[in-house]
Write an enzyme that holds these catalytic residues in place. Structure first.
Site, mmCIF file in Angstrom:
data_model
loop_
_atom_site.group_PDB
_atom_site.id
_atom_site.type_symbol
_atom_site.label_atom_id
_atom_site.label_comp_id
_atom_site.label_asym_id
_atom_site.label_seq_id
_atom_site.Cartn_x
_atom_site.Cartn_y
_atom_site.Cartn_z
ATOM 1 N N CYS A 1 37.436 30.143 33.168
ATOM 2 C CA CYS A 1 36.636 31.232 32.612
ATOM 3 C C CYS A 1 36.963 31.458 31.137
ATOM 4 C CB CYS A 1 36.817 32.497 33.450
ATOM 5 S SG CYS A 1 35.511 33.723 33.177
ATOM 6 N N HIS B 1 35.567 30.667 38.528
ATOM 7 C CA HIS B 1 36.936 30.890 39.008
ATOM 8 C C HIS B 1 37.189 30.042 40.257
ATOM 9 C CE1 HIS B 1 38.181 34.376 36.498
ATOM 10 N NE2 HIS B 1 36.874 34.561 36.401
ATOM 11 N N GLU C 1 39.826 29.243 41.720
ATOM 12 C CA GLU C 1 40.919 29.727 42.574
ATOM 13 C C GLU C 1 40.449 30.579 43.736
ATOM 14 O OE1 GLU C 1 40.647 32.522 38.959
ATOM 15 O OE2 GLU C 1 40.604 30.362 39.331
#
Length: 541
Positions: A383, A510, A512
């Site tokens: 990001c 993102h 994750e």
């Protein structure tokens, strides 16, 4: 009939209500039951999206674009479920909906009160999750600590749920603390007694206690707790400090927690017991890693452990695949200069620059990214990290020395990163980002495509307001940058990649948020593979 489990906490905060709820959810799921997780937060914010990470930790994002409490990340990673807008409810959301109904005249002139209007809305949120998911079990964690003024309407609502759906369909689990006083060499049950007393004063009798303790609690103390709380001694579950979070579901199963919950709720599971064999292999791998990989994380909120919890968890998940412990050195971006970056990166196997908002620390991030690019150190940008990698490339490769993001410099002539056109006139900052799951088309033959097993299209979660400025795409490509992922209509840049480097990839989204302990996310897996130089060692199949 859907069963409802409410998890509350007493004595102090940070006892692990979310982890307890997640571990129970995992056990029930592994018995073949369909489980939905919820978190109720008593704060008045609509959501944590506008809150400073130092106040609240990481903001988690769901598929449908809900900005949510970080406990939803625990739910998704431990239970391996997808959460949604029905999974996180705040006092602010409840009051907003009630007041909107009042303004529309839905209450027909009635005086709007906490009871019944606020409590009814809370119950509606609880039961809506059951209706929209067709779940066997809804596990709802009530944020805060019993006795807090803010959580009182939630406590009243869950008390009423027992009458609404029947005693046999509701279970209350209360997490408390049994401290050990080292000076006196004694365990103390009084805090638990007082916490349960406070809960009972609200009309809720807990059906199970999860007691957090440093050491095993002996039978004498359990008997004492049972006597003063009216909770049967066999439904007092220990939550002892353990070496790995993956130990906890196994410890709860050993104490029969999931079976006792099923017995209490008359819940018949497809499997007679939770199949935790794969989880045991994960637990063994996590506790017996053979190698070490050192990753430097340059961010804005490094002083708070929870600010990057999904990022650090995703790094660890990838590490398990390579049988490597991931040592994360967190560095405050504001402290980085051209003079000290070599010392900071010494001995590091890779650099990650995660997301964030605002102008603080941006130059330090750019300096770190430049060092990684020029010295061929594996780099992953997430990001804001992708945006700063773009700015660095524009400045140091294209020679556009004033290149910047308009977030930092609204008047820059080389606005490599610019606000999305449809967001320019927004005055509010809450809920105005590009949020949730969006597709990205991958370029064949790139390291990015390989990281995602050569899929044509992936779906990833976003949370940002600024985008790569397309007028710079041609110049970037001529200088060697590859746009390895773009939106299906080719309007938005999703992933950038330098193919000449060992690993230099940055994503606007993102990644994750989709990482799981037994299923590491593609970019994190590839990043740790490049940083560690180790082969994959499968353990979860």
């Amino acid at each position: 009939m859907t069963k409802y489990i409410f998890v509350t906490g007493g004595v102090v905060s940070s006892l692990g209500k979310g982890i307890t709820a997640s571990c129970l959810g995992r056990l029930l799921k592994n018995r073949g039951l369909k489980v939905t997780m919820q978190k109720f937060d008593p704060y008045i914010n609509i959501d944590p999206g506008t809150m400073n990470p130092y106040q609240h930790g990481e903001v988690y994002v769901t598929d449908d674009g809900t900005e949510a409490d970080l406990d939803l990340g625990h739910y998704e990673r431990i239970v391996d479920v997808r959460t949604s807008k029905y999974s996180n409810v705040t006092t602010g959301k409840i009051y907003k909906e009630v007041l909107e109904k009042e303004r529309r005249g839905d209450y027909h002139g009635a005086t709007v009160q906490v009871i019944p209007h606020i409590t009814d809305m809370i119950k509606q949120k609880i039961m809506r999750a059951a209706l929209t998911t067709d779940s066997d079990v809804i596990i709802s964690e009530i944020g805060g600590t019993v006795g807090d003024i803010e959580s009182t309407p939630f406590m009243e609502a869950i008390r009423q749920m027992r009458r609404e759906v029947g005693d046999e369909n509701v279970m209350y689990i209360h997490c408390t603390l049994v401290p050990y006083l080292h000076a006196a060499h004694e365990m103390k049950t009084k805090p638990t007694q007082h916490s349960v007393s406070e809960l009972r004063s609200l009309g809720i009798q807990p059906n199970m206690l999860v007691i957090r303790a440093e050491k095993p609690v002996d039978q004498e103390h359990k008997d004492k707790i049972s006597t003063f709380t009216d909770v049967p001694v066999d439904r007092i579950i220990e939550s002892i400090d353990v070496p790995s979070i993956f130990d906890l579901p196994l410890a709860f199963q050993k104490q029969g927690m999931d079976q006792k919950v099923c017995d209490f709720l008359h819940l018949k599971s497809p499997k007679p017991k939770a199949d935790m064999e794969s989880w045991k292999r994960l637990d063994e791998r996590a506790k017996n890693l053979k190698h070490t990989t050192k990753i430097t994380l340059v961010g804005k909120y490094v002083e708070l452990e929870d600010a990057y919890i999904s990022v650090t968890d995703a790094l660890q998940h990838a590490g398990y695949l390579y049988n490597s412990k991931i040592e994360v050195n967190k560095v405050q971006a504001e402290d980085i200069t051209e003079d000290n970056i070599a010392d900071i990166m010494e001995g590091s196997d890779g650099l990650i620059v995660p997301g964030g908002f605002g102008t603080r620390g941006l130059e330090g991030m750019i300096t770190a990214i430049k060092y990684a690019r020029e010295n061929d150190i594996p780099f992953l940008g997430v990001c804001l990290g992708m945006q700063m990698a773009s700015v660095e490339f524009a400045r140091d490769v294209l020679g556009l020395k004033d290149a910047n993001t308009t977030e930092a410099d609204p008047h820059t002539k080389n606005n490599v990163i610019d606000i999305m056109a449809d967001k320019r006139d927004e005055n509010n900052i809450g809920g105005t980002l590009r949020l949730g799951l969006y597709p990205a088309t991958l370029k064949k033959g790139t390291k990015t495509a390989k990281a995602y097993d050569n899929q044509d299209v992936i779906q990833e979660r976003h949370r940002h307001r600024f985008e790569f400025n397309n007028k710079y795409r041609e110049a970037f490509e001529k200088a060697g940058m590859v746009f390895s992922g773009v939106s299906p209509d080719n309007r938005l840049v999703e992933i950038i990649e330098l193919p000449k480097n060992k690993f230099f990839i940055a994503a606007q989204y993102h990644p994750e948020f989709l990482s799981r302990p037994q299923r590491p996310e593609g970019l994190y897996k590839a990043f740790i593979g490049a940083a560690s130089g180790l082969p994959e060692e499968q353990f979860y199949k």
